[in-house]
Scaffold this motif. Structure first.
Motif, short mmCIF file in Angstrom:
data_model
loop_
_atom_site.label_atom_id
_atom_site.label_comp_id
_atom_site.label_asym_id
_atom_site.label_seq_id
_atom_site.Cartn_x
_atom_site.Cartn_y
_atom_site.Cartn_z
N ARG A 148 0.81 -1.22 0.00
CA ARG A 148 0.00 0.00 0.00
C ARG A 148 0.84 1.26 0.00
O ARG A 148 0.37 2.34 -0.35
CB ARG A 148 -0.95 -0.02 1.19
N GLU A 149 2.10 1.13 0.38
CA GLU A 149 2.99 2.28 0.43
C GLU A 149 3.70 2.49 -0.90
O GLU A 149 4.63 3.28 -0.97
CB GLU A 149 4.06 2.06 1.50
N GLY A 150 3.33 1.71 -1.91
CA GLY A 150 3.95 1.90 -3.21
C GLY A 150 4.94 0.82 -3.59
O GLY A 150 5.49 0.84 -4.68
N GLY A 151 5.18 -0.15 -2.68
CA GLY A 151 5.97 -1.32 -3.04
C GLY A 151 5.13 -2.20 -3.96
O GLY A 151 3.90 -2.11 -3.97
N MET A 152 5.76 -3.05 -4.79
CA MET A 152 4.96 -3.79 -5.76
C MET A 152 4.45 -5.12 -5.22
O MET A 152 3.29 -5.45 -5.40
CB MET A 152 5.76 -4.02 -7.03
N ILE A 153 5.32 -5.90 -4.58
CA ILE A 153 4.85 -7.18 -4.05
C ILE A 153 5.16 -7.29 -2.57
O ILE A 153 6.31 -7.14 -2.15
CB ILE A 153 5.46 -8.37 -4.81
N TYR A 154 4.12 -7.53 -1.81
CA TYR A 154 4.26 -7.69 -0.36
C TYR A 154 4.14 -9.18 -0.06
O TYR A 154 3.13 -9.81 -0.34
CB TYR A 154 3.14 -6.89 0.32
N LEU A 155 5.21 -9.74 0.50
CA LEU A 155 5.23 -11.16 0.89
C LEU A 155 4.87 -11.24 2.37
O LEU A 155 5.46 -10.54 3.18
CB LEU A 155 6.63 -11.74 0.71
N TYR A 156 3.92 -12.11 2.69
CA TYR A 156 3.58 -12.23 4.12
C TYR A 156 3.18 -13.65 4.45
O TYR A 156 3.02 -14.48 3.55
CB TYR A 156 2.47 -11.24 4.49
N VAL A 157 3.05 -13.90 5.73
CA VAL A 157 2.72 -15.25 6.19
C VAL A 157 1.31 -15.24 6.77
O VAL A 157 0.98 -14.39 7.58
CB VAL A 157 3.71 -15.72 7.28
N GLN A 158 0.49 -16.15 6.29
CA GLN A 158 -0.84 -16.28 6.87
C GLN A 158 -1.07 -17.75 7.18
O GLN A 158 -0.94 -18.60 6.30
CB GLN A 158 -1.88 -15.79 5.88
N GLU A 159 -1.41 -18.04 8.39
CA GLU A 159 -1.59 -19.42 8.83
C GLU A 159 -0.43 -20.30 8.37
O GLU A 159 -0.63 -21.38 7.81
CB GLU A 159 -2.94 -19.97 8.37
N LYS A 160 0.76 -19.80 8.57
CA LYS A 160 2.00 -20.52 8.27
C LYS A 160 2.24 -20.74 6.78
O LYS A 160 3.12 -21.50 6.40
CB LYS A 160 2.02 -21.86 8.99
N ARG A 161 1.44 -20.13 5.94
CA ARG A 161 1.68 -20.25 4.51
C ARG A 161 2.03 -18.88 3.95
O ARG A 161 1.57 -17.85 4.43
CB ARG A 161 0.44 -20.82 3.83
N ILE A 162 2.87 -18.90 2.90
CA ILE A 162 3.30 -17.64 2.31
C ILE A 162 2.24 -17.14 1.33
O ILE A 162 1.75 -17.89 0.50
CB ILE A 162 4.65 -17.80 1.57
N ARG A 163 1.90 -15.87 1.46
CA ARG A 163 0.93 -15.22 0.57
C ARG A 163 1.57 -13.97 0.01
O ARG A 163 2.58 -13.50 0.53
CB ARG A 163 -0.31 -14.83 1.37
N PHE A 164 0.98 -13.41 -1.04
CA PHE A 164 1.51 -12.13 -1.52
C PHE A 164 0.43 -11.22 -2.04
O PHE A 164 -0.62 -11.66 -2.49
CB PHE A 164 2.62 -12.36 -2.55
N LYS A 165 0.71 -9.93 -1.89
CA LYS A 165 -0.20 -8.91 -2.41
C LYS A 165 0.55 -8.14 -3.48
O LYS A 165 1.74 -7.87 -3.35
CB LYS A 165 -0.60 -7.94 -1.31
N ILE A 166 -0.17 -7.76 -4.55
CA ILE A 166 0.46 -6.98 -5.62
C ILE A 166 -0.20 -5.62 -5.69
O ILE A 166 -1.43 -5.52 -5.71
CB ILE A 166 0.31 -7.71 -6.97
N ASN A 167 0.61 -4.59 -5.73
CA ASN A 167 0.11 -3.24 -5.94
C ASN A 167 0.15 -2.97 -7.44
O ASN A 167 1.21 -2.75 -8.03
CB ASN A 167 0.96 -2.23 -5.19
N MET A 168 -1.02 -3.00 -8.08
CA MET A 168 -1.09 -2.86 -9.54
C MET A 168 -0.67 -1.47 -9.99
O MET A 168 -0.03 -1.32 -11.03
CB MET A 168 -2.52 -3.16 -10.01
N ASP A 169 -1.05 -0.46 -9.22
CA ASP A 169 -0.69 0.91 -9.61
C ASP A 169 0.82 1.05 -9.72
O ASP A 169 1.33 1.62 -10.68
CB ASP A 169 -1.21 1.90 -8.56
N ALA A 170 1.51 0.48 -8.72
CA ALA A 170 2.96 0.61 -8.71
C ALA A 170 3.59 -0.18 -9.86
O ALA A 170 4.51 0.30 -10.54
CB ALA A 170 3.51 0.13 -7.38
N ALA A 171 3.08 -1.40 -10.11
CA ALA A 171 3.63 -2.22 -11.18
C ALA A 171 3.38 -1.57 -12.54
O ALA A 171 4.27 -1.53 -13.40
CB ALA A 171 3.02 -3.62 -11.13
N ASN A 172 2.19 -1.02 -12.72
CA ASN A 172 1.89 -0.34 -13.98
C ASN A 172 2.78 0.87 -14.20
O ASN A 172 3.27 1.10 -15.30
CB ASN A 172 0.42 0.10 -14.01
N ALA A 173 2.98 1.62 -13.14
CA ALA A 173 3.80 2.82 -13.24
C ALA A 173 5.22 2.48 -13.69
O ALA A 173 5.85 3.25 -14.40
CB ALA A 173 3.82 3.57 -11.92
#
Lengths: 193, 654
Positions: A148-173
């Motif tokens: 949300r701060e403008g990074g493109m991919i946020y890697l995080y752990v949820q229930e011991k599994r790795i997940r990721f979020k993509i900021n499309m605005d940042a990737a497009n830019a």
């Protein structure tokens, strides 16, 4: 006279007991194996980063596309240790070999393809994002609001599994083309501002 | 009171045992892992060959980052995860705590519990500090926790961390025998809707609804909960007069402002109606009457966490808490508390320093009755405190030394210093041992100082703090991945314990309590897990020669000599789950207490129709028609028998 005991029934019971015994045995055997059944967080995160290299396309006119290797950079204190080399060292993506570099300052990082921004750069994040704005670098990080701060991919752990979020605005830019495979598996977020 | 954050690491340590192995769900991975497990020796699996969607299903061992594991590993910490709580079928916090080794939980009537650890149990057990989301629920009039006013949606509990042993050096006074930290999930972890409906014989009806969403940078969840609990029964099996109805609603907001700042706001309101029977007999009159009491309360908490860098952070927290008990004859009153707390921690190369301070101001007003009075009736008092803790790495990743102290000023009772020194040694990854020495105090509260009652005692403004010097040691060991053993030993030396001398409260009792607790988790197979706990305790108390406390004549059997539990959890396919909890508690014999030993059993079966819908049936206390769990105290409540019960529940997520 135990006529009522059906042979089939006895067979089923025996089969069941056998199955339990085998299961338990397998379990004990497996428990004593030296092999690590559960990979560590950063082993899998390294494999994720490899997949990002595979499923992202850099704009053809960019400096990155012209290079003959794919450079994965780690900025700041490296949480991977040697795992990055162990997991993706010597692998290829887009027909190019992957090399791994480590940087202490942002100045060194400007030519890489993927930049992993370590938590040790937390207080400088907005500055780093700003500086990389026109650089066609895929930024990856683990800080809570990274995407949300403008990074493109946020890697995080949820229930011991790795997940990721993509900021499309940042990737497009940055004119990076993320394959539909990535977008399908990620949670998509936008810039909050 | 934000220290709970530091305990995450130990959760990860214990949590490993409960992992489902990746191949349970995934044949592809099972094949891969098995191949390498059986034939591969040094070869690692090539993770880059595994498709991304498969990678997302692999469970990982978490690396410790901001919170290093050593701090709290050097104490007897046990963590109940949200999943443990759900699987136990517990419907209240004290019920969930039964599944913690060494925890003493007695259900006295339908709405009253005696909860303690390492002895001194009572309805006003005053040597245990309990916090919910960083807010203390220790009652400043009577001391201890009055459980009928404490409730949360158990599905929203992230974990309950139980520290047995003194926590005074971090948490301050009253964390004498232990600290319980109840931590609910953050708003971003509880997005979407959830409805729970159910009912049964004892849990007559209950329902809760929760909804979570987000606005800009803020995540929120809001909930409402209602339940109506039946009466327990008396010695003849007739219903007692102790039914309990509760309504609660609340809101939590987590604002992730940016990578450095997180704001949390939590607010709750509750309204209770509880029944009890008082039995009072003196020279003038005999009274045995049923009463219904109203309890209202709520709080507002705000917390700001700021990460200066990945090594440095501070947390500022403040809350306002209010409750009012409209209780006839006994413990009615109202209390308003304002608390502010600051904590700063910085990691250096060879140590981590945590500093903090806080202030708490309390106003109370007691409902004086003909039977019991506080003089003065209302009072305002405060606590100011500061603390530090330094975690030193003597040998990196192996040997740690932790020292620290809390310094408190109580306007009611003066200065207190509560230091602690601990050390932990880790053997590779599988085991560790720790040892600690610490001092903790239970400071006098209003009732110790200002009570006036013909029945028991008169308060004494000069009554001193009860003191503890605790020696502890423990070990954790994971011989194989699926087996986890945690043992802790304690030897507690108490001084200046409060006695009820004729005329006034005095400090005329000393004691030595010692014992051990053992926890054993065993993942028998991917589908079967066993959790168990066993504890032993012995106490030797001594009264001063001139003491005449009628409640302390016989006091060495007031804590269970043995108790234990065994929980077996079985998953049948991915849809059925079955849990059986067996627990045993030894008899309690003393001047104020007499309870027989009991063995009982709870069981829960659940069926998931889909990810969004689950049904469950729970049988409570199945082995006996009715039994007494904790009988007798110096307060003349009538204790009920806990009957056998059964309830069904539906959970729906949307």
């Amino acid at each position: 006279m135990m006529v009522w005991i059906d042979k089939k029934f006895v067979f089923h019971i025996l089969a069941f007991v056998l199955r339990i015994a085998v299961l338990l045995l397998c379990n004990f055997a497996a428990a004593d194996q030296p092999v690590q059944l559960q990979p560590s967080e950063y082993e899998i995160k390294a494999a994720f980063i490899y997949n990002f290299a595979k499923f992202v396309e850099w704009p053809p006119e960019s400096e990155q596309a012209a290079r003959d290797s794919i450079i994965i950079g780690i900025l700041g204190q490296d949480p991977f240790g040697s795992l990055m080399e162990q997991v993706i060292g010597g692998k290829t993506a887009h027909g190019k070999t992957i090399s791994i570099e480590r940087y202490q300052s942002l100045e060194q990082a400007r030519h890489c393809h993927i930049l992993f921004i370590s938590d040790s750069k937390l207080s400088r994040l907005s500055h780093i994002i700003e500086q990389l704005a026109d650089k066609h670098i895929l930024t990856v990080g683990e800080m809570e609001t990274f995407a949300r701060e403008g990074g493109m991919i946020y890697l995080y752990v949820q229930e011991k599994r790795i997940r990721f979020k993509i900021n499309m605005d940042a990737a497009n830019a940055a004119q990076l083309k993320l394959s539909s495979k990535l977008l399908k598996l990620a949670e998509i977020v936008r810039n909050t501002e | 009171m934000i220290r709970g954050r530091m305990m995450v690491a130990i959760h990860q340590h214990r949590g490993n045992c409960q992992n489902r192995y990746p191949f349970q769900r995934n044949w592809y991975l099972m094949f891969l892992f098995l191949c390498f497990g059986l034939f591969g020796s040094d070869d690692r699996i090539d993770l880059t060959e595994i498709p991304l969607e498969e990678l997302m299903r692999i469970e990982v061992t978490l690396a410790s980052r901001h919170q290093e594991r050593f701090t709290d590993a050097s104490a007897a910490v046990y963590v109940l995860t949200g999943e443990d709580i759900i699987q136990s079928g517990a419907t209240s916090i004290p019920e969930a705590l039964r599944m913690v080794p060494g925890m003493e939980v007695g259900h006295m009537d339908a709405n009253k519990w005696a909860v303690s650890v390492r002895g001194f149990n009572s309805i006003f057990a005053n040597k245990l500090l309990v916090l919910i989301d960083g807010r203390t629920i220790y009652n400043p009039i009577f001391s201890g926790v009055i459980w009928d006013a404490q409730d949360v949606i158990l599905r929203d509990v992230k974990q309950i961390e139980v520290v047995r042993g003194p926590g005074g050096s971090l948490w301050g006074s009253n964390a004498v025998n232990g600290v319980i930290n109840i931590i609910t999930k953050s708003a971003e972890e509880t997005q979407g809707g959830y409805i729970c409906l159910g009912g049964g014989t004892e849990e007559r009806q209950f329902s809760s609804i929760r909804y979570g969403g987000s606005i800009g940078k803020w995540y929120y969840r809001t909930f409402a909960k209602f339940f109506s609990r039946s009466e327990f029964v008396d010695e003849n099996g007739k219903p007692a007069a102790d039914s309990w109805h509760m309504f609660k609603t609340g809101l939590r907001m987590d604002g992730l402002m940016n990578v450095q700042n997180r704001m949390t706001i939590i607010t709750d309101y509750y309204q209770n109606n509880v029944g009890q029977t008082l039995f009072i007999q003196n020279k003038d009159y005999t009274l045995s009457r049923d009463f219904r009491n109203q309890i209202f309360g709520g709080y507002f908490l705000a917390r700001w966490r700021h990460l200066v860098s990945d090594k440095t952070q501070w947390i500022l927290q403040s809350y306002l808490d209010f409750f009012k008990r409209e209780e006839i004859l006994m413990i009615g009153g109202r209390v308003l508390t304002w608390d502010v707390d600051f904590q700063y921690s910085k990691e250096f190369k060879f140590h981590r320093l945590t500093l903090g301070g806080g202030f708490r101001d309390t106003w109370d007003k007691f409902n004086n009755s003909e039977y019991i009075q506080l003089i003065p009736m209302n009072k305002n008092y405060y606590i100011a405190n500061g603390f530090f803790q330094d975690d030193i790495k003597l040998i990196r990743d192996k040997w740690y030394l932790i020292w620290g102290s809390k310094f408190e000023y109580h306007s009611l009772s003066g200065w207190e210093i509560q230091p602690s020194l601990r050390s932990a040694y880790h053997f590779e990854k599988e085991g560790m041992i720790w040892i600690g020495i610490s001092r903790a105090v239970r400071t006098p509260v209003r009732i110790d100082q200002n009570i006036v009652s013909e029945e028991f005692i008169a308060g004494n403004p000069d009554v001193k703090s009860e003191e503890l010097l605790a020696l502890e040691m423990g070990a954790r060991y994971r011989p194989v991945k699926r087996l986890y053993i945690d043992a802790s030993f304690f030897s507690n030396y108490y001084d200046n314990l409060v006695t009820f001398e004729p005329v006034v409260a005095m400090n005329k009792k000393q004691g030595h309590v010692y014992g051990f607790e053992l926890a054993l988790d065993y993942q028998v197979a991917g589908w079967m897990k066993i959790r168990s706990g066993y504890s032993r305790g012995q106490s030797n108390f001594r009264l001063d020669n001139d003491s005449q406390d009628p409640y302390s004549q016989e006091m060495d059997r007031e804590m269970p000599r043995y108790q234990g539990f065994l929980q077996t959890h079985i998953s049948i396919g991915s849809q059925w789950k079955w849990t059986v909890n067996v627990r045993y508690v030894d008899s309690l014999i003393g001047s104020r207490i007499y309870t027989e030993a009991y063995l009982n059993l709870n069981s829960r079966i659940s069926y998931s129709l889909s990810d969004a819908l689950e049904f469950s049936v729970v049988g409570q206390n199945l082995l006996e028609d009715r039994h007494v769990e904790f009988n007798g105290d110096w307060i003349p409540f009538k204790v009920s028998r806990v009957p056998r019960g059964m309830y069904a529940q539906m959970n729906w997520w949307f």
